[in-house]
Design an enzyme around this catalytic site. Structure first.
Site, mmCIF file in Angstrom:
data_model
loop_
_atom_site.group_PDB
_atom_site.id
_atom_site.type_symbol
_atom_site.label_atom_id
_atom_site.label_comp_id
_atom_site.label_asym_id
_atom_site.label_seq_id
_atom_site.Cartn_x
_atom_site.Cartn_y
_atom_site.Cartn_z
ATOM 1 N N ILE A 65 54.437 -51.423 5.183
ATOM 2 C CA ILE A 65 53.165 -51.247 4.465
ATOM 3 C C ILE A 65 53.063 -49.898 3.783
ATOM 4 O O ILE A 65 52.056 -49.599 3.132
ATOM 5 C CB ILE A 65 51.962 -51.438 5.417
ATOM 6 C CG1 ILE A 65 52.027 -50.465 6.587
ATOM 7 C CG2 ILE A 65 51.861 -52.870 5.883
ATOM 8 C CD1 ILE A 65 50.832 -50.538 7.522
ATOM 9 N N GLY A 66 54.068 -49.045 3.898
ATOM 10 C CA GLY A 66 53.997 -47.751 3.237
ATOM 11 C C GLY A 66 55.267 -46.960 3.382
ATOM 12 O O GLY A 66 56.016 -47.112 4.353
ATOM 13 N N GLY B 179 56.832 -42.864 2.729
ATOM 14 C CA GLY B 179 56.525 -41.468 2.466
ATOM 15 C C GLY B 179 57.791 -40.660 2.337
ATOM 16 O O GLY B 179 58.913 -41.198 2.393
ATOM 17 N N VAL C 105 56.176 -46.704 7.151
ATOM 18 C CA VAL C 105 55.084 -47.176 7.987
ATOM 19 C C VAL C 105 55.119 -48.700 8.030
ATOM 20 O O VAL C 105 55.191 -49.362 6.978
ATOM 21 C CB VAL C 105 53.720 -46.696 7.454
ATOM 22 C CG1 VAL C 105 52.608 -47.143 8.388
ATOM 23 C CG2 VAL C 105 53.715 -45.179 7.310
ATOM 24 N N LYS D 112 54.449 -45.380 12.332
ATOM 25 C CA LYS D 112 55.069 -44.459 11.380
ATOM 26 C C LYS D 112 56.386 -43.976 11.969
ATOM 27 O O LYS D 112 56.407 -43.211 12.928
ATOM 28 C CB LYS D 112 54.132 -43.287 11.105
ATOM 29 C CG LYS D 112 54.658 -42.293 10.089
ATOM 30 C CD LYS D 112 53.610 -41.217 9.820
ATOM 31 C CE LYS D 112 54.080 -40.231 8.780
ATOM 32 N NZ LYS D 112 53.023 -39.206 8.494
ATOM 33 N N ASP E 211 48.098 -32.098 1.763
ATOM 34 C CA ASP E 211 48.699 -33.190 0.989
ATOM 35 C C ASP E 211 47.679 -34.289 0.709
ATOM 36 O O ASP E 211 47.925 -35.470 0.972
ATOM 37 C CB ASP E 211 49.911 -33.756 1.730
ATOM 38 C CG ASP E 211 50.830 -34.563 0.810
ATOM 39 O OD1 ASP E 211 50.702 -34.432 -0.422
ATOM 40 O OD2 ASP E 211 51.668 -35.330 1.324
#
Length: 1010
Positions: A710-711, A713, A718, A732, A842
């Site tokens: 779902i993500g 970085g 994640v 994560k 951030d």
């Protein structure tokens, strides 16, 4: 109420002129080019590159913004550079453009003085420098510009007096000097400007009387002298200027009365604004002859006598505001107003208007939005027909003498957003039909004689921000439906009633609320532990009830508390030491309980005038001014100290302790890799918060399947996961092969392990172990956010998942406002609610998550830095060899690129850019901005006159009509102004997040009351 502000007519007039014959010469041609070159060289800011065309390869008559004479080739006649973001000073060589007729530099960032050489432009017809930062005096030799027709210097920083020689400009039709710092009297010589049509001198510090000579301005249509320090009477002759359309003299110290025949002598008047003065006498009945009158603003004076009859003749009337006078009349005038088909605002507060509300009030125009008659001797009951005004958004009848029950028909006011009926003599129950007003923001019924139970239907008012039902005779328990109103954010009071029972756990739902007042009831039991979720609380009043038990630790997280009153209950045990840690606490009342032990000598307890502990017989110690007995020394100081330490450790959060231990073990990762792995593995078995193994995470994420991704970085990926317990989480997983990933992991552990806030992601667990190949594995487990990140909402892509209806999701204006406010509140907590402060480092849409209820959670603390309160420097695990700028491109403040240390003002910059992105829908890294423009300057240059061009079109699509589109655009523009203020290049010029929160709350309240 935004619509009650006075309209400032602009000076956008269409002028015709003929060329002024003059012999041309090559030398004049070269002179003009050199003058323009000097103008260009004085510019320090040109974000749109407008002066890039001003180069040697093109003729100066082809330069952008420049126009030249056809009869005299090469001679510049016009320089028009509106809203180009230009910054610098105005070169004195501008005075060499001797053929110049039009000079328009409005809506830029010019500063410094207006050069006196501008007085050399004898052919100049229009000088428009509105909305800049010019300072210094108005050049006295402007009087040499005898051809000048329009002179607009509005909204600058000019100082000094208005020169009397401005009265020698015979052709002047428009003079605008408003919004400056001008002082002194209005020169009588202005009365010599026989062609003048518009005069705007408002928002200065002009003093003295209005000159009688202004009566000679027979062509005047716009007369604006508001917000000065003028005294005396208005010269009678001004009321005889029959061409007058707009007349504004508000917020001065003018006195005397209006002439009785002003409605005859000013037949074309459209706006009459004279609020906040010292006017007396009666409101001239002849005003009803001015059939074109749209707005009457006469509030805050000393007008007396009756309200003019036949107001119904003013068919174009939009606003009638006569509050805070001494008008004496009955309410019969309301019947006449039924003919005013455009009426929107009827404001009659604080007068001597008497009688009962007539049934004819229901005949008012369907366009009526606001009725306010607060503080008048009105009596009788509310007619049931009032419920027919279905477009009414504000109804204020507070502090009158109304009686009987509130009719159930009031529930028909479906558009109502504010209802104030406080300080009356209403009886009976509060009508459950009020729950039909689902748009209600504020409900104030305090100080009446209401009886019975609190209506549970109030739980339907999902937008309620302020609720005051205090000082009545209400009974029963506090309904959980009301305590579940997540929208309550300003004020919630049930004080001085007869409520009983315990305070429900749902009080924890009031996460945004600033004030809770439940004092003087018969509530019992313990204070629910869920109150720890009310992190926005600033004032908490629970006095005069029957609460018992110890003062709970659940009050400890309420770092925003300024006043706390727990007096007159039966609390027992010691005064908890955490009360000394509430840095903002200014008032603490613990009197008349059963507390015992030593009173602390720190924090608020150092100020005896701010603390009350009387009536607690077993208390001792404290500062001498509390005059309490000395405490007896303990038998074993060492044993007591040891016991206190043990209690403190046990009472602390196991998760925070575990995270701390884990971080410490990881800190020595490079030196003792195997020891770290073993220790962290053992740790995951020893603490219940960490009992999530690698194997369980493997199962939860279907072996870290891409379908659960779902993500992504910089340092991690994640995944969505479902634990063995059935709980859905976000996992994560750190990419430990990526340089800096371990530091990011440690930073996030240490940061999230010490903070708690409703607008920050909640860490559930950590896993530090080894994978099935024996490699180090580190992961953070968070609450799962069903509505994903703000990134997916602002920038839909091919992976966007639609909602159940199959329609692409979109954030409405109020949702965006709520998200923006929540982010700012979270950052404010990090900066001011944590000790030491924390810099996020951030901020960007992908790090802002939305839960099931669209509540905002700020996450990803991989770059967070804890700021030393001693040195102000960022501390943490640093890579001494790295000089790279930390953060995301487009959101990083410019000073970080120059080696400056991280700071809270850096977060303010990132927040400002994020705010601009939320309301424009544009990323800060869009290629369209190019090298000479960024999101900040793109928005800043558009705000002055074309804000709608940069507002996200998806916002405007929610409008039902043009008026609502304008309202949405205006609101979004105000938010964008906050974003621009937060993202200024210089840190010292930036608005901090605390100020931003106040501004955004104000914008939201203003929008929701329209």
């Amino acid at each position: 109420m935004g619509k009650l502000t006075f309209l400032m007519l602009n000076f956008a007039l269409l002028w015709w002129w003929s060329s002024i014959p003059s012999p041309g010469a090559c030398s004049g041609n070269q002179t003009d080019r050199l003058a323009l070159g000097s103008f260009r060289n004085a510019m320090r800011e040109d974000p749109l590159g407008v002066l890039s065309s001003w180069n040697d390869s093109t003729h100066h008559c082809e330069w952008q913004g420049v126009s030249c004479s056809k009869r005299h080739p090469g001679r510049v006649t016009s320089l028009v550079l509106r809203s180009q973001g230009l910054g610098g000073f105005l070169s004195p060589h501008i005075g060499n453009l001797s053929f110049m007729r039009v000079l328009v530099l409005s809506n830029n960032s010019f500063h410094g003085e207006i050069p006196p050489q501008i007085g050399n432009l004898l052919r100049l017809r229009e000088l428009n420098l509105i909305n800049n930062s010019f300072d210094g005096p108005i050049p006295s030799n402007l009087s040499h510009c005898s051809s000048l027709e329009i002179l607009i210097l509005i909204n600058n920083q000019l100082v000094g007096r208005i020169h009397s020689n401005l009265g020698s400009l015979p052709r002047l039709t428009g003079l605008g000097l408003a919004n400056n710092n001008l002082v002194g009297p209005i020169p009588p010589s202005i009365g010599n400007l026989s062609l003048l049509q518009k005069l705007s001198l408002s928002h200065n510090a002009l003093h003295g009387e209005i000159p009688e000579e202004l009566s000679r301005l027979e062509r005047l249509v716009f007369f604006q002298l508001s917000f000065n320090k003028l005294i005396g009477e208005i010269p009678p002759g001004i009321f005889n200027i029959s061409s007058m359309l707009a007349f504004y003299v508000g917020y001065n110290q003018l006195r005397a009365s209006f002439p009785s025949d002003m409605g005859t002598t000013l037949p074309f008047l459209s706006e009459l604004g004279a609020p906040s003065n010292l006017f007396t006498g009666t409101i001239p009945p002849s005003l009803t002859n001015v059939t074109g009158l749209r707005g009457v603003f006469l509030f805050n004076n000393s007008f007396r006598g009756p309200i003019p009859k036949n107001l119904g003749r003013l068919t174009g009337l939009h606003v009638l505001s006569l509050s805070y006078n001494q008008l004496q009349d009955d309410l019969s005038f309301i019947s006449s107003l039924a003919n005013c088909s455009n009426l929107e605002y009827l404001i009659m507060e604080s007068n001597l208007i008497h009688g009962s509300l007539p049934r004819s009030i229901s005949n008012l125009s369907a366009s009526v939005e606001v009725i306010s008659m607060r503080s008048n001797p009105i009596h009788g009951s509310i007619p049931s027909a009032l419920g027919n005004l279905f477009n009414l958004s504000v109804l204020i009848l507070a502090n009158t003498f109304l009686t009987d029950r509130i009719p159930d028909s009031i529930g028909g006011l479906y558009s109502l957003q504010e209802l104030q009926l406080s300080a009356n003599m209403f009886t009976g129950e509060i009508p459950p039909s009020i729950g039909n007003m689902t748009l209600l923001n504020a409900l104030d019924l305090h100080s009446n004689n209401f009886q019975g139970y609190l209506p549970r239907s109030l739980g339907n008012c999902k937008q309620l921000t302020c609720l005051d039902l205090s000082n009545n005779n209400l009974i029963g328990t506090v309904p959980v439906e009301i305590l579940s109103l997540f929208s309550l954010s300003i004020f919630f009071s049930l004080a001085h009633n007869n409520l009983s029972g315990s305070l429900p756990l749902q009080v924890g739902s009031l996460k945004n609320l600033a004030m809770i007042d439940l004092s003087y009831n018969r509530l019992t039991g313990l204070i629910p532990a869920s109150i720890s979720e009310c992190l926005s609380l600033r004032w908490l009043y629970l006095e005069a009830n029957s609460f018992h038990g110890q003062i709970p630790q659940s009050l400890r997280p309420l770092r925003a508390l300024e006043e706390l009153d727990l007096s007159n209950n039966t609390f027992s045990g010691p005064i908890p030491s955490f009360l000394t840690e509430l840095a903002l606490l200014e008032y603490l009342n613990l009197s008349f309980n059963e507390l015992e032990g030593q009173v602390p000598k720190a924090g608020v307890f150092l100020n005896a005038s701010a603390v009350s502990v009387s009536g607690n017989r077993e208390l001792c110690g404290g500062v001498p001014s509390l005059k309490l007995p000395l405490c007896k020394l303990p038998r074993s100081k060492k044993s007591c100290s040891t016991k206190a330490i043990v209690i403190s450790v046990v009472a602390g959060s196991l998760l925070c302790l575990a995270l701390l231990v884990l971080c410490l073990s990881i800190f020595f990762y490079g030196k003792r890799k195997q020891m770290t792995t073993d220790a962290s593995t053992k740790l995951s078995l020893e603490h219940p918060f960490l009992r999530i193994s690698y194997d369980e995470l493997l199962r939860a994420t279907e072996r870290f399947s891409e379908s659960n991704l779902i993500g992504k970085g910089r340092y991690s990926m994640v995944y969505k996961g479902i634990l063995d317990s059935g709980e859905t989480v976000a996992v994560k997983v750190l990419n430990l092969m990526q340089r800096g990933a371990l530091r990011s992991f440690v930073s996030e552990c240490r940061t999230l392990g010490t903070i708690r806030h409703r607008n920050l992601v909640k860490i559930l667990s950590v896993c530090s172990s080894a994978d099935f190949r024996g490699n180090d594995f580190k992961a953070l487990i968070y609450e799962f956010m069903a509505n994903e990140s703000l990134e997916e909402w602002l920038h839909p892509g091919t992976t966007r998942r639609d909602d159940e209806s199959g329609q692409s999701r979109n954030l409405r204006l109020v949702q965006r406002l709520n998200i923006a406010i929540d982010i700012a509140i979270a950052i404010e907590y990090l900066h001011k609610g944590c000790c030491p402060p924390i810099v996020h480092g951030d901020l960007k849409p992908s790090n802002v998550l939305l839960d099931n209820d669209m509540v905002t959670r700020v996450g990803d603390f991989g770059l967070a830095k804890i700021i030393s309160t001693v040195s102000g420097e960022a501390i943490g695990i640093q890579d001494s060899t790295s000089t790279a700028v930390k953060g995301s491109i487009g959101y990083v403040p410019p000073e970080y690129g120059m080696g400056h240390k991280v700071s809270t003002l850096g977060d303010a910059y990132s927040y400002g850019i994020l705010l601009l992105e939320i309301f424009t829908g544009k990323r800060p890294t869009e290629e369209a901005f190019g090298a000479h423009l960024n999101l900040h300057s793109f928005v800043q240059t558009a705000l002055s006159d074309r804000a709608l061009d940069v507002v996200d079109l998806r916002l405007l699509s929610e409008a039902d009509d043009q008026q609502q589109e304008i309202m949405i655009g205006d609101c979004a523009a105000l938010v964008l102004e906050v974003g621009v203020a937060c993202s200024m290049d210089s840190p010292r010029d930036r608005m901090d997040v605390t100020r931003a929160i106040k501004e955004l709350y104000s914008i939201k309240a203003s929008y929701e009351t329209k």
